[in-house]
Enzyme design. Structure first.
Site, PDB file in Angstrom:
ATOM      1  N   ARG A  51       0.820  -1.226   0.000  1.00  0.00           N
ATOM      2  CA  ARG A  51       0.000   0.000   0.000  1.00  0.00           C
ATOM      3  C   ARG A  51       0.847   1.267   0.000  1.00  0.00           C
ATOM      4  NH1 ARG A  51      -1.632   2.854   4.049  1.00  0.00           N
ATOM      5  NH2 ARG A  51      -1.723   1.157   5.557  1.00  0.00           N
ATOM      6  N   TYR A 105     -11.408  15.511 -19.575  1.00  0.00           N
ATOM      7  CA  TYR A 105     -11.895  14.128 -19.517  1.00  0.00           C
ATOM      8  C   TYR A 105     -13.134  14.076 -18.598  1.00  0.00           C
ATOM      9  CZ  TYR A 105     -12.244   9.424 -17.680  1.00  0.00           C
ATOM     10  OH  TYR A 105     -12.731   8.229 -17.250  1.00  0.00           O
ATOM     11  N   ASP A 177      -2.623  17.008 -17.213  1.00  0.00           N
ATOM     12  CA  ASP A 177      -2.872  15.605 -17.544  1.00  0.00           C
ATOM     13  C   ASP A 177      -2.255  15.366 -18.924  1.00  0.00           C
ATOM     14  OD1 ASP A 177      -3.956  13.220 -18.524  1.00  0.00           O
ATOM     15  OD2 ASP A 177      -5.856  13.481 -17.449  1.00  0.00           O
ATOM     16  N   LYS A 202      -3.565   3.902 -20.496  1.00  0.00           N
ATOM     17  CA  LYS A 202      -3.632   4.205 -21.937  1.00  0.00           C
ATOM     18  C   LYS A 202      -2.278   3.932 -22.589  1.00  0.00           C
ATOM     19  CE  LYS A 202      -7.513   5.936 -20.341  1.00  0.00           C
ATOM     20  NZ  LYS A 202      -8.674   5.120 -20.139  1.00  0.00           N
TER      21      LYS A 202
HETATM   22  N1  PLP Z   1      -7.215  11.284 -18.061  1.00  0.00           N
HETATM   23  C1  PLP Z   1      -7.643  11.124 -19.326  1.00  0.00           C
HETATM   24  C2  PLP Z   1      -7.257  12.142 -20.351  1.00  0.00           C
HETATM   25  C3  PLP Z   1      -8.425  10.020 -19.679  1.00  0.00           C
HETATM   26  O1  PLP Z   1      -8.849   9.883 -20.948  1.00  0.00           O
HETATM   27  C4  PLP Z   1      -8.774   9.081 -18.668  1.00  0.00           C
HETATM   28  C5  PLP Z   1      -9.600   7.909 -18.992  1.00  0.00           C
HETATM   29  O2  PLP Z   1     -10.095   7.741 -20.074  1.00  0.00           O
HETATM   30  C6  PLP Z   1      -8.328   9.291 -17.361  1.00  0.00           C
HETATM   31  C7  PLP Z   1      -7.540  10.401 -17.093  1.00  0.00           C
HETATM   32  C8  PLP Z   1      -8.696   8.342 -16.249  1.00  0.00           C
HETATM   33  O3  PLP Z   1      -7.911   7.205 -16.326  1.00  0.00           O
HETATM   34  P1  PLP Z   1      -8.265   5.807 -15.610  1.00  0.00           P
HETATM   35  O4  PLP Z   1      -9.403   5.200 -16.370  1.00  0.00           O
HETATM   36  O5  PLP Z   1      -6.985   5.060 -15.685  1.00  0.00           O
HETATM   37  O6  PLP Z   1      -8.657   6.137 -14.199  1.00  0.00           O
END
Ligand code: PLP
Length: 386
Positions: A51, A105, A177, A202
Site C-alpha cells: 500500500r 476528460y 494531464d 492508456k
Molecule cells: N485522463 C484522461 C485524459 C483520460 O482519458 C482518462 C480515462 O479515459 C483518465 C484520465 C482516467 O484514467 P483511468 O481510467 O486510468 O482512471
C-alpha cells in the site's frame, strides 16, 4: 541515471532497471509480497508494504517514469483517476479554489463538479486556448491551475505556455494531464509545469490489460502526493507495476506508428464527403495546429470526427466497421472506437456537453497498431454502407 540514457528510446529500455540485475534476470521479477522484512526504517512511509507503493516493482517503474519526463521523481497508483484525485486532494483543501481548463476528460469533470464542492473545494472554468480572461477568474484563495495537454475528446491544444507563466506569476501550482500526448509527444516538466499526470491505462502501458495512474514532478511534491496516497489507499499492485514496466519499453515505437497512422486516417476522413468535421491537431484545418506544431513532438494517435447525419448514422457507422473495437478507453495496440456521449463523457450532463462542444454525434478513435491502409479501407466500406 547514466550519461548514456540520452534518448527516449534508450531510457524506456534501461532507466530504472535494477542494477545489479536480480539473479541475472533481464526482465524484473514480480515481487508479489505484501510486506517486507523490517530493515531499520525510521518512518512509517518508508516501511516496505504494497500500500505504501514501494516494493521493488514500484521503485523500478517510478525511476523509469521520472526519467521519461525528466522529473526528479514519480509515483504510480491504482488508476488515472487515483492520480488526479490524489493530486487535487494533496494540494487543495476546504476553502481553496482552482482554475480548470474547459473540456476535460469526463471523469475529471465529474470529480471537480460533483465531489470536490462537497469538500469545500471550488473551481472556475477558463478558456484553455485563450488566456486573456484568466486573471479575472483568479481569487485570493486560488491555489492551482489544471490543464490537459491534448483534450479529451476534442483534441484541443490549449495555451500551455501561458498556463505555465500564469501559474508562476501568481504563485500557484501548475498541473497537467499528459495522458493523450504521452512523454513521447510532450514532456510537461521541461516546459515548466509543476506536475504531470497520466492515466497509464492508456499509452504508457499500451496493451489494454491494466488500469494504473502516475504523477511525475519534483521530489518534494511527489513525496507529498505519496503520503496522501498512502492514506487514501489507491496503491498499484506489483503485478500491474510489472505489466506497466513491460509495456513502457515499446512506448516510443508504438507512438511513432500511432502518430503516423492517425495523421493518415485524419486526412482520409477529412477528404471524405460523408464526414462533416475531423478534430486532429496535425491537420492544418485544426484551430490549434500552429500551437501543436510548436509544442508537440508528434500529434498523437487520437482523433475525433462527426459524420454528416444524426446519432443513428454515427452508430450505424460504428456498427459497420470491422477492425476497430467498439469500446471506451484508448492508447492500446488495437484500434478502439467510441461515441464519447455514451462512454467517457456520459456522466457529463447534456447541457455541459453542449457547452464543452461535444456533440452527441461525435465519434472518437484511438488508432492502434494495425496497418493504416486496412483501417482506411474498413472506414471507406463502413461509410458506403451507412
Ligand atoms: N485522463 C484522461 C485524459 C483520460 O482519458 C482518462 C480515462 O479515459 C483518465 C484520465 C482516467 O484514467 P483511468 O481510467 O486510468 O482512471
Amino acid at each position: 541515471m547514466s550519461d548514456l540514457f540520452k534518448h527516449m528510446e534508450t531510457r524506456l529500455i534501461h532507466a530504472g532497471e535494477p542494477r545489479p540485475r536480480i539473479e541475472g534476470a533481464v526482465s524484473i521479477p514480480i515481487f508479489q509480497s505484501s510486506t517486507f522484512e523490517y530493515a531499520g526504517q525510521g518512518s512509517y512511509h518508508d516501511l516496505r508494504y504494497i500500500r505504501l507503493n514501494n516494493t521493488p516493482n514500484h521503485v523500478a517503474v517510478h525511476h523509469k517514469l521520472a526519467a521519461l519526463e525528466n522529473g526528479e521523481a514519480a509515483v504510480v497508483m491504482a488508476s488515472g483517476m487515483a492520480a488526479i484525485s490524489s493530486v487535487l486532494l494533496t494540494f487543495l483543501s476546504s476553502g481553496d479554489h482552482f482554475l480548470a481548463q474547459d473540456c476535460l476528460y469526463g471523469g475529471t469533470h465529474d470529480l471537480i463538479t460533483r465531489d470536490l464542492p462537497a469538500l469545500g473545494i471550488s473551481h472556475d472554468v477558463i478558456d484553455g486556448r485563450d488566456s486573456k480572461d484568466w486573471e479575472k477568474a483568479l481569487r485570493p484563495d486560488t491555489r492551482l491551475l489544471y490543464m490537459e495537454t491534448v483534450t479529451n475528446p476534442l483534441l484541443q491544444v490549449g495555451d500551455l505556455e501561458a498556463g505555465v507563466s500564469f501559474a508562476r506569476k501568481h504563485g500557484i501550482l501548475s498541473v497537467i494531464d499528459n495522458t493523450f500526448a504521452s512523454p513521447v509527444n510532450f514532456r510537461p516538466l521541461e516546459r515548466g509545469f509543476d506536475l504531470s499526470l497520466h492515466s497509464c491505462t492508456k499509452y504508457l502501458n499500451g496493451h489494454s490489460d491494466i488500469v494504473a495512474g502516475a504523477v511525475i514532478g519534483k521530489s518534494d511534491l511527489i513525496e507529498r502526493v505519496t503520503h496522501k496516497l498512502n492514506h487514501l489507499g489507491g496503491s498499484l499492485d506489483p503485478h500491474a507495476c510489472f505489466l506497466l514496466h513491460r509495456g513502457l519499453k515499446t512506448l516510443a515505437v508504438r507512438l511513432r506508428h500511432q502518430n503516423e497512422s492517425a495523421a493518415l486516417i485524419a486526412e482520409f476522413l477529412e477528404s471524405h464527403p460523408g464526414i462533416r468535421v475531423v478534430h486532429y491537431p496535425g491537420l492544418k484545418s485544426h484551430p490549434d495546429h500552429d500551437r501543436a506544431r510548436r509544442l508537440l513532438d508528434g500529434f498523437g494517435g487520437m482523433l475525433s470526427f462527426e459524420l454528416e447525419g444524426d446519432v443513428d448514422q454515427a452508430d450505424r457507422f460504428i456498427g459497420n466497421t470491422t477492425l476497430p473495437i467498439s469500446a471506451p478507453s484508448l492508447g492500446g495496440v488495437e484500434t478502439l472506437i467510441t461515441r464519447p456521449a455514451t462512454t467517457s463523457h456520459s456522466g457529463v450532463s447534456p447541457e455541459d456537453r453542449r457547452a464543452m462542444g461535444i456533440a452527441d454525434t461525435l465519434i472518437r478513435l484511438s488508432v492502434g497498431l494495425e496497418h493504416p491502409d486496412d483501417l482506411m479501407e474498413d472506414f471507406d466500406k463502413a461509410l458506403k454502407r451507412c
